[in-house]
Enzyme design. Structure first.
Site, PDB file in Angstrom:
ATOM      1  N   ASP A  59      25.468  44.977  43.231  1.00  0.00           N
ATOM      2  CA  ASP A  59      26.070  44.373  44.420  1.00  0.00           C
ATOM      3  C   ASP A  59      26.422  45.454  45.431  1.00  0.00           C
ATOM      4  OD1 ASP A  59      28.190  45.574  43.110  1.00  0.00           O
ATOM      5  OD2 ASP A  59      29.396  43.768  42.898  1.00  0.00           O
ATOM      6  N   HIS A 113      35.891  37.509  38.901  1.00  0.00           N
ATOM      7  CA  HIS A 113      34.554  37.582  39.487  1.00  0.00           C
ATOM      8  C   HIS A 113      33.657  38.545  38.708  1.00  0.00           C
ATOM      9  CE1 HIS A 113      36.002  41.053  42.241  1.00  0.00           C
ATOM     10  NE2 HIS A 113      35.100  41.567  41.438  1.00  0.00           N
ATOM     11  N   GLU A 139      32.237  35.125  43.358  1.00  0.00           N
ATOM     12  CA  GLU A 139      33.673  34.886  43.430  1.00  0.00           C
ATOM     13  C   GLU A 139      34.041  33.502  42.890  1.00  0.00           C
ATOM     14  OE1 GLU A 139      35.730  37.168  44.279  1.00  0.00           O
ATOM     15  OE2 GLU A 139      35.055  38.343  46.010  1.00  0.00           O
ATOM     16  N   ASN A 148      40.301  38.606  39.459  1.00  0.00           N
ATOM     17  CA  ASN A 148      40.253  37.155  39.606  1.00  0.00           C
ATOM     18  C   ASN A 148      39.106  36.532  38.803  1.00  0.00           C
ATOM     19  OD1 ASN A 148      38.043  37.963  41.090  1.00  0.00           O
ATOM     20  ND2 ASN A 148      38.573  36.825  42.946  1.00  0.00           N
TER      21      ASN A 148
END
Length: 239
Positions: free
Chosen positions: A68, A139, A144, A137
């Site tokens: 990414d 991800h 996400e 979180n």
């Protein structure tokens, strides 16, 4: 069908030493291994140890694809995943430029850039070994938490949690979006290695270990893959 295997280590150092040995083994078994590389705190020590052991294996035909990237930021900026990988992995291992496939952080057309990477995955893939971390979180890459996940390489809206990442916070530059392989791209990898370390990850690790598949915890989709090895240190496990 296997489920995710879990190995717990006393420290990040021990975890990283084990992970680097597994990467070397994979490179040794398959000469032209396609390695997908994450960036961040969880991978840094592993890459450092891999470089320190480079006399044990050949990178002559090793292929690397970047997982990414921060979008809307010049590739040479210190915060980019490109800079991280060049400094910590690609240059030290002397990976051939022709064997490195990367999302351009500042591509004029992000959607077209994602299509380009999709074509590369079709011609070069599937990924043999995918190295992942997990966000606070839940991800994976820039997939996400959301009501639905995008399966293939895509331009992603970044969550507040991602925008608070040290790579962003320490430079003061705010990326406009993320560029990322999708969950389908990741799940098509032959083998996945998930690295989790540090006390800050204890809560999300506990959630992951519930084994409940939820788009609001993208990493939970790794439970659907037949060959995932999750390496955690005791801090991340809360023990």
């Amino acid at each position: 069908m296997q489920v995710m295997q879990l190995r717990i280590f006393d420290s990040m150092n021990d975890l990283s030493d084990f992970a680097s040995d597994l990467i070397i083994s994979a490179i040794t078994v398959k000469d032209n291994l396609l390695l997908c590389t994450a960036t961040g705190n969880s991978t840094t020590e592993t890459y450092k140890k891999l470089v320190n052991k480079k006399d044990r294996f050949s990178c002559e035909n090793l292929r690397i694809i970047k997982l990414d990237e921060w979008g809307g930021v010049p590739a040479e900026h210190p915060m980019t995943c490109e800079t991280y990988l060049q400094e910590k992995l690609l240059r030290p291992l002397q990976v051939k430029p022709a064997n490195y496939f990367a999302l351009n952080s500042n591509a004029p057309d992000p959607e077209q850039e994602c299509s380009r990477i999709e074509h590369i995955l079709k011609s070069q893939g599937p990924v043999d070994l995918c190295i992942l971390g997990i966000g606070l979180n839940g991800h994976v890459a820039f997939n996400e938490p959301a009501d639905f996940l995008i399966p293939h390489c895509h331009k992603a809206s970044l969550s507040p949690s991602s925008l608070n990442h040290p790579m962003v916070r320490e430079t003061g530059v705010v990326p406009k979006y993320g560029l990322t392989l999708g969950m389908a791209n990741i799940l098509h990898a032959s083998k996945i290695m998930l690295l989790i370390s540090g006390k800050s990850k204890a809560s999300i690790t506990a959630a992951l270990m519930q084994k409940k598949i939820d788009t609001h915890l993208p990493a939970s989709f790794l439970w659907l893959h037949p060959d995932v090895l999750c390496l955690c240190d005791k801090d991340a496990m809360g023990i």
